[in-house]
Design a protein around this motif. Structure first.
Motif, PDB file in Angstrom:
ATOM      1  N   THR A   3       0.834  -1.202   0.000  1.00 34.61           N
ATOM      2  CA  THR A   3       0.000   0.000   0.000  1.00 34.61           C
ATOM      3  C   THR A   3       0.869   1.253   0.000  1.00 34.61           C
ATOM      4  O   THR A   3       0.653   2.173  -0.775  1.00 34.61           O
ATOM      5  CB  THR A   3      -0.933   0.011   1.231  1.00 34.61           C
ATOM      6  N   LEU A   4       1.886   1.274   0.865  1.00 37.76           N
ATOM      7  CA  LEU A   4       2.766   2.438   0.937  1.00 37.76           C
ATOM      8  C   LEU A   4       3.531   2.624  -0.365  1.00 37.76           C
ATOM      9  O   LEU A   4       3.734   3.744  -0.818  1.00 37.76           O
ATOM     10  CB  LEU A   4       3.725   2.313   2.127  1.00 37.76           C
ATOM     11  N   GLN A   5       3.936   1.522  -1.004  1.00 41.73           N
ATOM     12  CA  GLN A   5       4.617   1.615  -2.293  1.00 41.73           C
ATOM     13  C   GLN A   5       3.680   2.192  -3.350  1.00 41.73           C
ATOM     14  O   GLN A   5       4.090   3.005  -4.174  1.00 41.73           O
ATOM     15  CB  GLN A   5       5.132   0.234  -2.732  1.00 41.73           C
ATOM     16  N   SER A   6       2.410   1.775  -3.331  1.00 42.30           N
ATOM     17  CA  SER A   6       1.424   2.310  -4.274  1.00 42.30           C
ATOM     18  C   SER A   6       1.279   3.810  -4.084  1.00 42.30           C
ATOM     19  O   SER A   6       1.244   4.564  -5.055  1.00 42.30           O
ATOM     20  CB  SER A   6       0.056   1.656  -4.074  1.00 42.30           C
ATOM     21  N   ILE A   7       1.191   4.229  -2.837  1.00 46.13           N
ATOM     22  CA  ILE A   7       1.049   5.655  -2.541  1.00 46.13           C
ATOM     23  C   ILE A   7       2.258   6.413  -3.088  1.00 46.13           C
ATOM     24  O   ILE A   7       2.113   7.420  -3.776  1.00 46.13           O
ATOM     25  CB  ILE A   7       0.863   5.902  -1.032  1.00 46.13           C
ATOM     26  N   GLU A   8       3.448   5.921  -2.792  1.00 41.16           N
ATOM     27  CA  GLU A   8       4.672   6.590  -3.252  1.00 41.16           C
ATOM     28  C   GLU A   8       4.713   6.705  -4.773  1.00 41.16           C
ATOM     29  O   GLU A   8       5.095   7.732  -5.313  1.00 41.16           O
ATOM     30  CB  GLU A   8       5.925   5.861  -2.732  1.00 41.16           C
ATOM     31  N   SER A   9       4.282   5.651  -5.462  1.00 39.64           N
ATOM     32  CA  SER A   9       4.365   5.656  -6.926  1.00 39.64           C
ATOM     33  C   SER A   9       3.367   6.622  -7.563  1.00 39.64           C
ATOM     34  O   SER A   9       3.505   6.975  -8.728  1.00 39.64           O
ATOM     35  CB  SER A   9       4.175   4.242  -7.483  1.00 39.64           C
ATOM     36  N   HIS A  10       2.363   7.066  -6.816  1.00 43.11           N
ATOM     37  CA  HIS A  10       1.350   7.981  -7.361  1.00 43.11           C
ATOM     38  C   HIS A  10       1.468   9.404  -6.804  1.00 43.11           C
ATOM     39  O   HIS A  10       0.657  10.264  -7.137  1.00 43.11           O
ATOM     40  CB  HIS A  10      -0.060   7.444  -7.075  1.00 43.11           C
ATOM     41  N   ARG A  11       2.477   9.655  -5.955  1.00 42.13           N
ATOM     42  CA  ARG A  11       2.617  10.979  -5.336  1.00 42.13           C
ATOM     43  C   ARG A  11       2.893  12.084  -6.353  1.00 42.13           C
ATOM     44  O   ARG A  11       2.363  13.180  -6.231  1.00 42.13           O
ATOM     45  CB  ARG A  11       3.755  10.972  -4.309  1.00 42.13           C
ATOM     46  N   VAL A  49      -4.474  13.089   2.793  1.00 41.71           N
ATOM     47  CA  VAL A  49      -5.332  12.676   1.683  1.00 41.71           C
ATOM     48  C   VAL A  49      -4.589  13.044   0.408  1.00 41.71           C
ATOM     49  O   VAL A  49      -4.068  14.160   0.291  1.00 41.71           O
ATOM     50  CB  VAL A  49      -6.700  13.395   1.709  1.00 41.71           C
ATOM     51  N   GLY A  50      -4.539  12.107  -0.518  1.00 42.26           N
ATOM     52  CA  GLY A  50      -3.907  12.384  -1.801  1.00 42.26           C
ATOM     53  C   GLY A  50      -4.789  11.924  -2.936  1.00 42.26           C
ATOM     54  O   GLY A  50      -5.502  10.927  -2.824  1.00 42.26           O
ATOM     55  N   TYR A  51      -4.750  12.698  -4.024  1.00 46.47           N
ATOM     56  CA  TYR A  51      -5.544  12.354  -5.207  1.00 46.47           C
ATOM     57  C   TYR A  51      -4.741  12.694  -6.451  1.00 46.47           C
ATOM     58  O   TYR A  51      -4.399  13.854  -6.677  1.00 46.47           O
ATOM     59  CB  TYR A  51      -6.871  13.116  -5.188  1.00 46.47           C
ATOM     60  N   ASN A  52      -4.432  11.675  -7.222  1.00 46.29           N
ATOM     61  CA  ASN A  52      -3.745  11.859  -8.488  1.00 46.29           C
ATOM     62  C   ASN A  52      -4.817  11.810  -9.577  1.00 46.29           C
ATOM     63  O   ASN A  52      -5.291  10.731  -9.938  1.00 46.29           O
ATOM     64  CB  ASN A  52      -2.688  10.770  -8.680  1.00 46.29           C
ATOM     65  N   GLY A  56      -6.210   8.598 -11.302  1.00 48.55           N
ATOM     66  CA  GLY A  56      -7.419   8.278 -10.551  1.00 48.55           C
ATOM     67  C   GLY A  56      -7.133   7.653  -9.195  1.00 48.55           C
ATOM     68  O   GLY A  56      -8.038   7.218  -8.496  1.00 48.55           O
ATOM     69  N   PHE A  57      -5.857   7.614  -8.811  1.00 46.36           N
ATOM     70  CA  PHE A  57      -5.475   6.980  -7.542  1.00 46.36           C
ATOM     71  C   PHE A  57      -5.716   7.927  -6.369  1.00 46.36           C
ATOM     72  O   PHE A  57      -5.383   9.104  -6.428  1.00 46.36           O
ATOM     73  CB  PHE A  57      -3.991   6.587  -7.580  1.00 46.36           C
TER      74      PHE A  57
END
Length: 155
Positions: A3-11, A49-52, A56-57
């Motif tokens: 999950t944390l890797q997914s977040i990092e890849s979409h930051r 909260v983050g929104y790319n 759409g992530f």
């Protein structure tokens, strides 16, 4: 850790907010933007909260896990410290960090969507392929439900 890797890849290129008040507001705005019920993510102590928009992530980080009982449907739902999903019109897919209690077991939810807004139903899908639909009204913001109840009592 995935999950944390997914977040990092979409930051990169994402809108990112910090602090409980703005994060709560942004999580509700996001639900409104994709036409999902405003009370679908009743998280507490939200830190980020983050929104790319491009991918759409979406991600939401809270201090601790939150368990919420949706009273109208008698369902206990657990939200992990990190909740992620891909959002599009009336849909959240590839969700991580959300589980619903069904009788005695916790079921991991992977998708939630409103196929036909006129039906008034929202469908939740689990990783095992099981799905169940509920009234959209069961996922209104708690504060709004309480206000409606007060109005009824006045009349």
């Amino acid at each position: 850790m995935a999950t944390l890797q997914s977040i990092e890849s979409h930051r990169e290129g994402a809108e990112i907010y910090h602090g409980e008040e703005i994060c709560k507001k942004k999580s509700i705005e996001l639900l409104e933007l994709v036409h999902l019920p405003r009370g679908l993510l009743p998280l507490k102590d939200i830190e980020e909260v983050g929104y790319n928009r491009e991918t759409g992530f979406v991600w939401l980080k809270q201090k601790n896990r939150t368990d919420h009982n949706f009273k109208k449907i008698g369902r206990l739902v657990s939200y992990a410290p990190e909740v992620t999903a891909f959002v599009e019109e009336r849909r959240m897919k590839k969700i991580t960090g959300v589980k619903s209690k069904e009788i005695l077991i916790w079921i991991t939810l992977t998708d939630m969507y409103i196929d036909d807004p006129a039906s008034g139903k929202i469908t939740f899908k689990a990783s095992a392929g099981l799905s169940r639909s509920f009234p959209v009204s069961a996922f209104e913001l708690e504060e709004e439900v309480e206000e409606k109840e007060k109005e009824k009592q006045k009349n």
